[in-house]
Design an enzyme around this catalytic site. Structure first.
Site, mmCIF file in Angstrom:
data_model
loop_
_atom_site.group_PDB
_atom_site.id
_atom_site.type_symbol
_atom_site.label_atom_id
_atom_site.label_comp_id
_atom_site.label_asym_id
_atom_site.label_seq_id
_atom_site.Cartn_x
_atom_site.Cartn_y
_atom_site.Cartn_z
ATOM 1 N N LYS A 22 0.593 -1.208 -0.034
ATOM 2 C CA LYS A 22 0.489 -0.107 0.223
ATOM 3 C C LYS A 22 0.780 1.416 0.234
ATOM 4 C CE LYS A 22 -1.592 1.491 3.763
ATOM 5 N NZ LYS A 22 -1.402 3.288 3.965
ATOM 6 N N ASN A 23 1.661 1.170 0.851
ATOM 7 C CA ASN A 23 2.298 2.578 0.713
ATOM 8 C C ASN A 23 3.835 2.936 0.002
ATOM 9 O OD1 ASN A 23 1.107 2.567 3.444
ATOM 10 N ND2 ASN A 23 2.465 3.056 5.030
ATOM 11 N N ARG A 93 -4.686 10.655 3.345
ATOM 12 C CA ARG A 93 -3.524 11.229 3.916
ATOM 13 C C ARG A 93 -2.491 10.998 2.621
ATOM 14 N NH1 ARG A 93 -2.904 13.774 8.247
ATOM 15 N NH2 ARG A 93 -0.726 14.166 7.593
ATOM 16 N N CYS A 117 -5.679 13.191 12.847
ATOM 17 C CA CYS A 117 -4.958 11.991 12.607
ATOM 18 C C CYS A 117 -5.173 11.130 13.934
ATOM 19 C CB CYS A 117 -3.869 11.648 12.003
ATOM 20 S SG CYS A 117 -3.679 10.015 11.734
ATOM 21 N N ARG A 122 0.121 15.128 12.630
ATOM 22 C CA ARG A 122 0.871 14.442 11.258
ATOM 23 C C ARG A 122 0.861 15.629 10.471
ATOM 24 N NH1 ARG A 122 -1.138 8.951 9.512
ATOM 25 N NH2 ARG A 122 0.473 8.549 8.315
ATOM 26 N N PRO A 123 1.720 16.665 11.041
ATOM 27 C CA PRO A 123 1.476 18.166 9.985
ATOM 28 C C PRO A 123 2.147 17.937 8.849
ATOM 29 C CG PRO A 123 3.326 17.958 12.305
ATOM 30 C CD PRO A 123 2.370 17.071 12.313
ATOM 31 N N ASP A 125 4.203 20.460 7.693
ATOM 32 C CA ASP A 125 5.657 21.443 7.522
ATOM 33 C C ASP A 125 6.833 20.840 6.526
ATOM 34 O OD1 ASP A 125 5.312 19.434 9.670
ATOM 35 O OD2 ASP A 125 6.709 21.227 11.432
ATOM 36 N N ASP A 307 4.335 1.260 11.952
ATOM 37 C CA ASP A 307 3.583 0.160 11.692
ATOM 38 C C ASP A 307 3.357 -1.000 12.238
ATOM 39 O OD1 ASP A 307 2.257 2.354 10.169
ATOM 40 O OD2 ASP A 307 2.948 1.822 8.322
ATOM 41 N N ILE A 329 7.735 7.220 17.031
ATOM 42 C CA ILE A 329 7.137 8.159 15.462
ATOM 43 C C ILE A 329 6.319 9.341 15.908
ATOM 44 C CG2 ILE A 329 7.040 8.260 12.997
ATOM 45 C CD1 ILE A 329 9.974 6.985 13.921
ATOM 46 N N ARG A 399 -8.985 -0.693 4.223
ATOM 47 C CA ARG A 399 -8.302 0.887 3.747
ATOM 48 C C ARG A 399 -6.696 -0.342 3.442
ATOM 49 N NH1 ARG A 399 -7.695 5.749 7.002
ATOM 50 N NH2 ARG A 399 -5.910 5.319 5.821
HETATM 51 C C1 UD1 Z 1 4.194 7.330 6.458
HETATM 52 C C2 UD1 Z 1 3.393 5.605 5.986
HETATM 53 C C3 UD1 Z 1 2.209 5.461 7.766
HETATM 54 C C4 UD1 Z 1 3.479 4.864 8.017
HETATM 55 C C5 UD1 Z 1 4.682 6.138 8.681
HETATM 56 C C6 UD1 Z 1 5.718 6.144 9.179
HETATM 57 C C7 UD1 Z 1 2.082 5.831 3.828
HETATM 58 C C8 UD1 Z 1 1.039 6.504 3.094
HETATM 59 N N1 UD1 Z 1 2.570 6.285 5.336
HETATM 60 O O1 UD1 Z 1 3.373 8.059 6.936
HETATM 61 O O2 UD1 Z 1 2.184 4.363 7.494
HETATM 62 O O3 UD1 Z 1 3.499 4.759 9.815
HETATM 63 O O4 UD1 Z 1 5.641 7.159 7.211
HETATM 64 O O5 UD1 Z 1 6.639 4.831 8.645
HETATM 65 O O6 UD1 Z 1 3.433 5.899 3.307
HETATM 66 N N2 UD1 Z 1 5.993 15.037 10.482
HETATM 67 C C9 UD1 Z 1 5.958 15.974 10.714
HETATM 68 N N3 UD1 Z 1 6.290 16.937 9.765
HETATM 69 C C10 UD1 Z 1 6.003 16.870 8.630
HETATM 70 C C11 UD1 Z 1 6.287 15.262 8.091
HETATM 71 C C12 UD1 Z 1 6.158 14.605 9.177
HETATM 72 O O7 UD1 Z 1 6.234 16.753 11.698
HETATM 73 O O8 UD1 Z 1 5.520 16.839 7.549
HETATM 74 C C13 UD1 Z 1 6.381 13.935 11.580
HETATM 75 C C14 UD1 Z 1 5.066 13.386 11.493
HETATM 76 O O9 UD1 Z 1 4.044 13.910 12.444
HETATM 77 C C15 UD1 Z 1 5.223 11.869 12.097
HETATM 78 C C16 UD1 Z 1 6.806 11.938 11.767
HETATM 79 O O10 UD1 Z 1 7.010 12.876 10.933
HETATM 80 O O11 UD1 Z 1 5.402 12.429 13.979
HETATM 81 C C17 UD1 Z 1 7.089 11.027 10.540
HETATM 82 O O12 UD1 Z 1 6.228 10.977 9.473
HETATM 83 P P1 UD1 Z 1 5.720 10.442 8.495
HETATM 84 O O13 UD1 Z 1 7.338 10.138 7.951
HETATM 85 O O14 UD1 Z 1 6.145 11.782 7.295
HETATM 86 O O15 UD1 Z 1 4.878 9.594 8.239
HETATM 87 P P2 UD1 Z 1 3.749 9.759 6.566
HETATM 88 O O16 UD1 Z 1 4.311 9.910 4.995
HETATM 89 O O17 UD1 Z 1 2.790 10.149 6.946
#
Ligand code: UD1
Length: 432
Positions: A22-23, A93, A117, A122-123, A125, A307, A329, A399
């Site tokens: 999926k991811n 997302r 979420c 899950r920002p 930024d 996950d 995380i 999902r």
């Molecule tokens: C992806 C996966 C999710 C997995 C996660 C971590 C998909 C669709 N989803 O989610 O299943 O659990 O990776 O392996 O592939 N963060 C910020 N700012 C940002 C982006 C991230 O603060 O702009 C923080 C998040 O809140 C979180 C951490 O960074 O605490 C990791 O997030 P991220 O690796 O971006 O996860 P996703 O891509 O959302």
């Protein structure tokens, strides 16, 4: 409400085919938006998140259809909109990936901000900072991100080393693939799903160095071209079934899997006393006893995946001794713990740590899934528990898990959709 009913306490025995990831598939579908022609993507799972992403692409004017059971044909020659519908981003997302793709190809993207979420804040930024560093003008108004650029220009982007964001790495790679000059992403994610996207872009003509490392160098090219590409197996689905068998006991072999993406998970299973054998694309696990207690801390790849953390907690719940599971995380990823405790588990939470005193058995109970992985942990618990477990909120499971009931029935589990008659597992994801 859709529910799943499990009669637990039976060891699992047999073979399970693993679906495409999926991811990994979600970024590939977004990346296909950047190809002004046809992308053929193999090994795509038919799950609700993929259907939502297909709907998203179609809303932008992309032609997208399954030409074989797990092969998608995507033609993004004529795009009719640069604006993503809120309903689809809210649903899933991962659809925020279209931001990088639209900005990269057209210099314009209007995408609703994904919002909160259940597993934590899950920002986006890091994504937005990355777009700005590439020269985009980004405005956030009324819950919508609008990014525009006459021309994107390569930049040196240093991301947060603690998180190594998966989503931001993908979005910045997409936005920079056609930018002028060289983009360097430091502290990039090394997750296999990100590497899969890098290989897709490379196969479509992008110039990417440092694939699979934490420093990725992207030299912009003028255009991408038609591509045929196979996505990777789903290591989260695989890990779920491996942990299910390790907790419920039995002997199962996963096929079409990628053991190299699961080294740490397999080591943990060996550590708790499970016999693990691997081949090129298969994994066999066997056990006839309670697991031993363990300690695990989630971390970006190659660390233990967040996950699979909820599933690991189920293993700890049944272990001999006290296990410690630390989540680094996401800040709210223990919302399944109360549900497991209602099934007889003994889990105490202290901030980001779960202390799990192992018990000899769990008991079936009505429980509620609140997200995909919390839901899968409840399925694993239900498979181990004495008596009946009824899980509601299973929309989350569909999902992310293809043919969940069918695959578990195939290894001897007693599982069925409670809103259906008990059936033999034939489960058409598209009919939901
Ligand atoms: C992806 C996966 C999710 C997995 C996660 C971590 C998909 C669709 N989803 O989610 O299943 O659990 O990776 O392996 O592939 N963060 C910020 N700012 C940002 C982006 C991230 O603060 O702009 C923080 C998040 O809140 C979180 C951490 O960074 O605490 C990791 O997030 P991220 O690796 O971006 O996860 P996703 O891509 O959302």
């Amino acid at each position: 409400m859709a529910t799943i009913r499990i009669h637990g306490g039976k060891p699992l025995q047999g073979d399970i085919p693993i679906s495409g990831s999926k991811n990994a598939s979600l970024p590939l579908l977004a990346a296909a938006l950047m190809v002004p022609g046809t992308s053929i993507i193999e090994n795509v799972p038919r799950i609700d998140d993929i259907h939502a992403m297909i709907e998203m692409l179609r809303a932008l004017g992309v032609r997208c259809e399954f030409i074989e059971p797990s092969t998608l044909s995507i033609n993004a020659e004529h795009i009719t909109s640069h604006s993503a519908p809120y309903d689809l981003v809210r649903k899933m997302r991962g659809s925020f990936y279209v931001a990088g793709a639209l900005l990269g190809r057209f210099g314009e993207a209007e995408v609703p901000l994904p919002g909160g979420c259940v597993i934590g804040s899950r920002p986006v930024d890091f994504h937005i900072d990355g777009f700005k560093r590439l020269g985009a003008l980004v405005q956030e108004r009324h819950g919508i991100m609008r990014a525009t650029a006459q021309k994107l220009t390569g930049s040196h982007i240093i991301m947060d080393s603690r998180y190594r964001s998966v989503g931001a790495t993908v979005n910045i790679m997409l936005a920079s693939a056609l930018a002028e000059g060289v983009t360097i992403i430091e502290n990039a994610s090394r997750e296999p799903e990100v590497v899969c996207c890098q290989r897709f872009l490379e196969a479509a003509g992008a110039d990417i160095r440092g694939i699979g490392t934490d420093i990725v160098v992207i030299t912009g090219v003028r255009e991408l071209h038609d591509v045929q590409f196979r996505s990777i197996p789903d290591r989260m689905e695989a890990g779920t079934y491996l942990i299910a068998c390790s907790a419920a006991r039995g002997d199962i072999t996963l096929h079409d899997a990628e053991p190299r993406h699961m080294s740490l998970v397999l080591d943990k299973l060996r550590g708790v006393g499970v016999r693990v054998e691997t081949g090129h694309d298969w994994v066999r696990v066997r056990t006839d006893r309670r697991p031993l207690a363990f300690e695990v801390t989630t971390a970006p790849y190659p660390g233990f995946p967040t996950d699979l953390q909820p599933n690991a907690a189920v293993l700890g719940a049944l272990a001999v001794g006290t296990s410690v599971v630390e989540e680094t995380i996401f800040d709210a990823r223990f919302n399944y713990a109360d549900e497991l405790n209602r099934m007889g588990a003994d889990i105490t939470l202290r901030d980001s740590v779960a202390i799990i005193r192992g018990v000899p058995r769990l008991y079936g109970a009505p429980v509620v899934a609140t997200d995909i992985r919390a839901g899968s942990a409840l399925v694993v618990a239900g498979l181990c528990a004495d008596g009946y477990t009824e899980i509601s909120g299973v929309e989350f499971l569909y999902r992310g898990y293809e043919n969940l009931e069918e695959k578990l029935l195939g290894v001897g589990a007693a599982i069925h959709r409670a809103d259906d008659e008990p059936h033999d597992g034939a489960h058409d994801a598209q009919s939901r």
